[in-house]
Design a protein around this motif. Structure first.
Motif, PDB file in Angstrom:
ATOM      1  N   UNK A 151      55.771 120.986 -68.698  1.00  0.00           N
ATOM      2  CA  UNK A 151      55.121 121.275 -67.425  1.00  0.00           C
ATOM      3  C   UNK A 151      53.632 121.430 -67.707  1.00  0.00           C
ATOM      4  N   UNK A 152      52.836 120.611 -67.049  1.00  0.00           N
ATOM      5  CA  UNK A 152      51.381 120.707 -67.167  1.00  0.00           C
ATOM      6  C   UNK A 152      50.947 121.715 -66.109  1.00  0.00           C
ATOM      7  N   UNK A 153      50.729 122.956 -66.530  1.00  0.00           N
ATOM      8  CA  UNK A 153      50.367 124.026 -65.599  1.00  0.00           C
ATOM      9  C   UNK A 153      48.881 124.025 -65.285  1.00  0.00           C
ATOM     10  N   UNK A 154      48.136 123.154 -65.898  1.00  0.00           N
ATOM     11  CA  UNK A 154      46.695 123.034 -65.685  1.00  0.00           C
ATOM     12  C   UNK A 154      46.439 122.070 -64.522  1.00  0.00           C
ATOM     13  N   UNK A 155      45.820 122.567 -63.472  1.00  0.00           N
ATOM     14  CA  UNK A 155      45.538 121.721 -62.316  1.00  0.00           C
ATOM     15  C   UNK A 155      44.601 120.585 -62.632  1.00  0.00           C
ATOM     16  N   UNK A 156      43.641 120.802 -63.513  1.00  0.00           N
ATOM     17  CA  UNK A 156      42.678 119.756 -63.862  1.00  0.00           C
ATOM     18  C   UNK A 156      43.358 118.588 -64.557  1.00  0.00           C
ATOM     19  N   UNK A 157      44.186 118.872 -65.537  1.00  0.00           N
ATOM     20  CA  UNK A 157      44.914 117.799 -66.241  1.00  0.00           C
ATOM     21  C   UNK A 157      45.949 117.186 -65.307  1.00  0.00           C
ATOM     22  N   UNK A 158      46.636 118.022 -64.553  1.00  0.00           N
ATOM     23  CA  UNK A 158      47.675 117.554 -63.644  1.00  0.00           C
ATOM     24  C   UNK A 158      47.116 116.578 -62.610  1.00  0.00           C
ATOM     25  N   UNK A 159      45.902 116.813 -62.137  1.00  0.00           N
ATOM     26  CA  UNK A 159      45.340 115.948 -61.100  1.00  0.00           C
ATOM     27  C   UNK A 159      44.529 114.777 -61.651  1.00  0.00           C
ATOM     28  N   UNK A 160      44.099 114.838 -62.899  1.00  0.00           N
ATOM     29  CA  UNK A 160      43.248 113.779 -63.447  1.00  0.00           C
ATOM     30  C   UNK A 160      43.923 112.830 -64.428  1.00  0.00           C
ATOM     31  N   UNK A 161      44.925 113.297 -65.163  1.00  0.00           N
ATOM     32  CA  UNK A 161      45.515 112.403 -66.168  1.00  0.00           C
ATOM     33  C   UNK A 161      46.989 112.715 -66.451  1.00  0.00           C
ATOM     34  N   UNK A 162      47.721 113.116 -65.423  1.00  0.00           N
ATOM     35  CA  UNK A 162      49.151 113.391 -65.602  1.00  0.00           C
ATOM     36  C   UNK A 162      49.893 112.142 -66.071  1.00  0.00           C
ATOM     37  N   UNK A 163      49.533 110.979 -65.541  1.00  0.00           N
ATOM     38  CA  UNK A 163      50.195 109.746 -65.958  1.00  0.00           C
ATOM     39  C   UNK A 163      50.026 109.508 -67.456  1.00  0.00           C
ATOM     40  N   UNK A 164      48.867 109.836 -67.988  1.00  0.00           N
ATOM     41  CA  UNK A 164      48.610 109.703 -69.423  1.00  0.00           C
ATOM     42  C   UNK A 164      49.483 110.678 -70.220  1.00  0.00           C
ATOM     43  N   UNK A 165      49.580 111.903 -69.742  1.00  0.00           N
ATOM     44  CA  UNK A 165      50.436 112.907 -70.393  1.00  0.00           C
ATOM     45  C   UNK A 165      51.884 112.426 -70.391  1.00  0.00           C
ATOM     46  N   UNK A 166      52.339 111.904 -69.260  1.00  0.00           N
ATOM     47  CA  UNK A 166      53.719 111.420 -69.165  1.00  0.00           C
ATOM     48  C   UNK A 166      53.970 110.277 -70.142  1.00  0.00           C
ATOM     49  N   UNK A 167      52.976 109.440 -70.323  1.00  0.00           N
ATOM     50  CA  UNK A 167      53.077 108.323 -71.268  1.00  0.00           C
ATOM     51  C   UNK A 167      53.170 108.824 -72.714  1.00  0.00           C
ATOM     52  N   UNK A 168      52.422 109.852 -73.049  1.00  0.00           N
ATOM     53  CA  UNK A 168      52.351 110.357 -74.419  1.00  0.00           C
ATOM     54  C   UNK A 168      53.434 111.382 -74.760  1.00  0.00           C
TER      55      UNK A 168
END
Length: 161
Positions: A74-91
């Motif tokens: 769970x990306x609890x950080x709004x900044x990461x969640x709104x700017x690069x969640x797709x990248x996190x999901x990929x990695x």
């Protein structure tokens, strides 16, 4: 086919300690789950950084949680969640969710519901909001919590504690 219980923890990361509210809510919803929490206070705040820098930071956080053997993130950080969640999901290599879309969806639903005439609203929505903050705002106590020279809060929340 027999399904087996997955005892690996759920990983949560945030740019600081604010994500502990997500830990509290996850523990309420899924009391049997163990949680690995990473609060990155060394690089707080994440806001104002470029998407490329956010990706580097998020990839580091993901790598750390993957090293803890998490089954989901769970990306609890709004900044990461709104700017690069797709990248996190990929990695991530495991299912990864953010906090922005669910929160926005809930806000939109609440907004649409509040535009109903008073008689059309469910009883709970007819009540006025409390004038004082909720009393049960305590954050969960970790089973273990380590600090480091990089000022990272690395906490484990065990369902058996």
């Amino acid at each position: 086919m027999e399904r087996r219980m997955d005892f690996r923890p759920v990983g949560i990361f945030d740019s600081g300690m604010g994500g502990l509210t997500s830990v509290r809510e996850l523990r309420r919803l899924l009391p049997g789950e163990d949680i690995a929490y990473l609060g990155d206070t060394a690089r707080v705040p994440y806001g104002g950084r470029s998407v490329e820098e956010l990706r580097r930071i998020a990839e580091s956080d993901v790598r750390f949680l993957r090293g803890r053997g998490v089954k989901a993130m769970l990306v609890a950080c709004g900044t990461v969640s709104s700017n690069c969640l797709d990248y996190v999901q990929e990695k991530a290599g495991v299912p990864a969710l953010g906090v922005v879309k669910p929160t926005a969806r809930e806000a939109a639903e609440a907004s649409a519901a509040s535009s109903l005439p008073e008689k059309g609203r469910p009883p709970a929505m007819r009540r006025k909001p409390p004038s004082t903050p909720a009393k049960n705002t305590r954050l969960p106590r970790p089973a273990s919590c380590l600090g480091s020279r990089w000022r990272l809060a690395i906490c484990s929340f065990s369902s058996s504690v």
